[in-house]
Design a protein around this motif. Structure first.
Motif, mmCIF file in Angstrom:
data_model
loop_
_atom_site.group_PDB
_atom_site.id
_atom_site.type_symbol
_atom_site.label_atom_id
_atom_site.label_comp_id
_atom_site.label_asym_id
_atom_site.label_seq_id
_atom_site.Cartn_x
_atom_site.Cartn_y
_atom_site.Cartn_z
ATOM 1 N N GLU A 50 0.765 -1.437 -0.505
ATOM 2 C CA GLU A 50 0.295 0.435 0.247
ATOM 3 C C GLU A 50 0.756 1.369 -0.429
ATOM 4 O O GLU A 50 0.345 1.739 -0.507
ATOM 5 C CB GLU A 50 -0.812 0.082 0.880
ATOM 6 C CG GLU A 50 -2.327 -1.037 1.148
ATOM 7 C CD GLU A 50 -3.119 -1.080 2.577
ATOM 8 O OE1 GLU A 50 -2.120 -0.584 3.707
ATOM 9 O OE2 GLU A 50 -3.404 -1.670 2.585
ATOM 10 N N SER A 51 2.183 1.345 0.814
ATOM 11 C CA SER A 51 3.203 2.561 0.533
ATOM 12 C C SER A 51 3.604 2.514 -0.484
ATOM 13 O O SER A 51 4.890 3.447 -0.758
ATOM 14 C CB SER A 51 3.448 1.778 1.745
ATOM 15 O OG SER A 51 4.782 1.585 1.491
ATOM 16 N N ASP A 52 3.872 1.370 -1.772
ATOM 17 C CA ASP A 52 4.610 1.651 -2.776
ATOM 18 C C ASP A 52 3.879 2.537 -3.345
ATOM 19 O O ASP A 52 2.497 2.779 -3.936
ATOM 20 C CB ASP A 52 4.217 0.531 -3.748
ATOM 21 C CG ASP A 52 5.346 -0.294 -5.013
ATOM 22 O OD1 ASP A 52 6.246 1.338 -4.704
ATOM 23 O OD2 ASP A 52 5.178 -0.293 -5.614
ATOM 24 N N GLU A 53 4.895 3.508 -4.009
ATOM 25 C CA GLU A 53 4.616 4.794 -5.086
ATOM 26 C C GLU A 53 4.817 4.471 -6.367
ATOM 27 O O GLU A 53 5.764 3.873 -6.246
ATOM 28 C CB GLU A 53 5.985 6.461 -4.728
ATOM 29 C CG GLU A 53 5.041 7.452 -5.363
ATOM 30 C CD GLU A 53 5.280 8.762 -4.583
ATOM 31 O OE1 GLU A 53 5.712 9.126 -5.617
ATOM 32 O OE2 GLU A 53 5.749 8.950 -3.563
ATOM 33 N N PRO A 54 3.757 4.688 -6.964
ATOM 34 C CA PRO A 54 3.810 4.467 -8.624
ATOM 35 C C PRO A 54 5.427 5.150 -9.675
ATOM 36 O O PRO A 54 5.291 5.753 -8.949
ATOM 37 C CB PRO A 54 3.055 4.164 -9.374
ATOM 38 C CG PRO A 54 1.378 5.263 -8.323
ATOM 39 C CD PRO A 54 2.232 5.130 -6.911
ATOM 40 N N MET A 55 5.764 4.428 -9.579
ATOM 41 C CA MET A 55 7.137 5.010 -10.898
ATOM 42 C C MET A 55 6.294 6.042 -11.656
ATOM 43 O O MET A 55 5.759 6.001 -12.681
ATOM 44 C CB MET A 55 7.870 3.883 -11.426
ATOM 45 C CG MET A 55 9.044 4.231 -12.335
ATOM 46 S SD MET A 55 9.966 3.244 -13.074
ATOM 47 C CE MET A 55 11.061 2.758 -12.035
ATOM 48 N N LYS A 56 6.684 7.275 -12.049
ATOM 49 C CA LYS A 56 6.570 8.135 -12.729
ATOM 50 C C LYS A 56 7.354 7.810 -14.600
ATOM 51 O O LYS A 56 8.820 7.258 -13.851
ATOM 52 C CB LYS A 56 7.252 9.466 -12.010
ATOM 53 C CG LYS A 56 6.878 10.131 -10.536
ATOM 54 C CD LYS A 56 7.118 11.397 -10.383
ATOM 55 C CE LYS A 56 6.400 11.760 -8.689
ATOM 56 N NZ LYS A 56 6.211 10.921 -7.755
ATOM 57 N N PRO A 57 6.893 8.391 -15.145
ATOM 58 C CA PRO A 57 7.163 8.014 -16.658
ATOM 59 C C PRO A 57 8.587 9.151 -16.785
ATOM 60 O O PRO A 57 8.729 9.816 -16.086
ATOM 61 C CB PRO A 57 6.269 9.052 -17.015
ATOM 62 C CG PRO A 57 5.401 9.344 -16.670
ATOM 63 C CD PRO A 57 5.487 8.830 -14.865
ATOM 64 N N TYR A 58 9.282 8.362 -17.400
ATOM 65 C CA TYR A 58 10.649 9.304 -17.991
ATOM 66 C C TYR A 58 11.359 10.001 -16.513
ATOM 67 O O TYR A 58 11.762 10.713 -16.307
ATOM 68 C CB TYR A 58 10.106 10.755 -18.766
ATOM 69 C CG TYR A 58 9.348 10.647 -19.633
ATOM 70 C CD1 TYR A 58 10.128 9.598 -21.011
ATOM 71 C CD2 TYR A 58 8.441 10.846 -19.935
ATOM 72 C CE1 TYR A 58 9.727 9.265 -22.596
ATOM 73 C CE2 TYR A 58 7.473 10.434 -21.105
ATOM 74 C CZ TYR A 58 8.192 9.679 -22.386
ATOM 75 O OH TYR A 58 7.453 9.214 -23.361
ATOM 76 N N VAL A 59 11.855 8.930 -16.018
ATOM 77 C CA VAL A 59 12.660 9.209 -14.434
ATOM 78 C C VAL A 59 13.701 9.588 -14.451
ATOM 79 O O VAL A 59 14.493 9.490 -13.659
ATOM 80 C CB VAL A 59 12.865 7.572 -13.220
ATOM 81 C CG1 VAL A 59 11.308 6.793 -12.978
ATOM 82 C CG2 VAL A 59 12.780 6.528 -14.467
ATOM 83 N N TYR A 60 14.554 9.454 -15.549
ATOM 84 C CA TYR A 60 15.700 9.882 -15.974
ATOM 85 C C TYR A 60 15.540 11.111 -16.388
ATOM 86 O O TYR A 60 17.229 11.624 -16.241
ATOM 87 C CB TYR A 60 16.754 9.047 -17.315
ATOM 88 C CG TYR A 60 16.597 7.870 -16.802
ATOM 89 C CD1 TYR A 60 17.023 7.063 -15.436
ATOM 90 C CD2 TYR A 60 15.534 6.581 -16.903
ATOM 91 C CE1 TYR A 60 17.431 5.694 -15.302
ATOM 92 C CE2 TYR A 60 15.797 4.880 -16.391
ATOM 93 C CZ TYR A 60 16.511 4.842 -15.854
ATOM 94 O OH TYR A 60 16.811 3.500 -15.048
ATOM 95 N N PHE A 61 14.797 11.909 -16.957
ATOM 96 C CA PHE A 61 14.407 13.407 -17.436
ATOM 97 C C PHE A 61 14.191 14.043 -15.658
ATOM 98 O O PHE A 61 13.553 13.788 -14.770
ATOM 99 C CB PHE A 61 13.642 13.808 -18.185
ATOM 100 C CG PHE A 61 14.598 13.132 -19.020
ATOM 101 C CD1 PHE A 61 15.696 13.228 -20.242
ATOM 102 C CD2 PHE A 61 13.617 11.855 -20.209
ATOM 103 C CE1 PHE A 61 15.685 12.386 -20.999
ATOM 104 C CE2 PHE A 61 13.780 11.170 -21.215
ATOM 105 C CZ PHE A 61 15.029 11.337 -21.722
ATOM 106 N N GLY A 62 14.850 15.190 -15.595
ATOM 107 C CA GLY A 62 14.377 16.070 -14.403
ATOM 108 C C GLY A 62 12.805 16.377 -14.307
ATOM 109 O O GLY A 62 12.524 16.565 -15.788
#
Length: 63
Positions: A50-62
């Motif tokens: 439940e505490s897992d935050e979904p990964m944001k797209p394009y994690v390698y860009f600011g």
């Protein structure tokens, strides 16, 4: 008819290694207990998921 007398070099090596070093089996089990043989706490697993935050797209860009 299958020839069951064949033994691969790897199998032969492992068999001979364990015969010469019988303490390896207990060390293997001890190491396995450290990493694998754990009781699963369902409540803790639920909180973790439940505490897992979904990964944001394009994690390698600011952003």
């Amino acid at each position: 008819m299958m020839d069951y007398s064949y033994e691969s070099e790897h199998t032969k090596f492992m068999r001979e290694l364990l015969e010469k070093n019988p303490q390896l089996e207990s060390k293997r089990l001890e190491a396995r207990n450290i990493w694998w043989d754990k009781k699963l706490d369902k409540e803790e697993q639920k909180r973790f998921n439940e505490s897992d935050e979904p990964m944001k797209p394009y994690v390698y860009f600011g952003g």
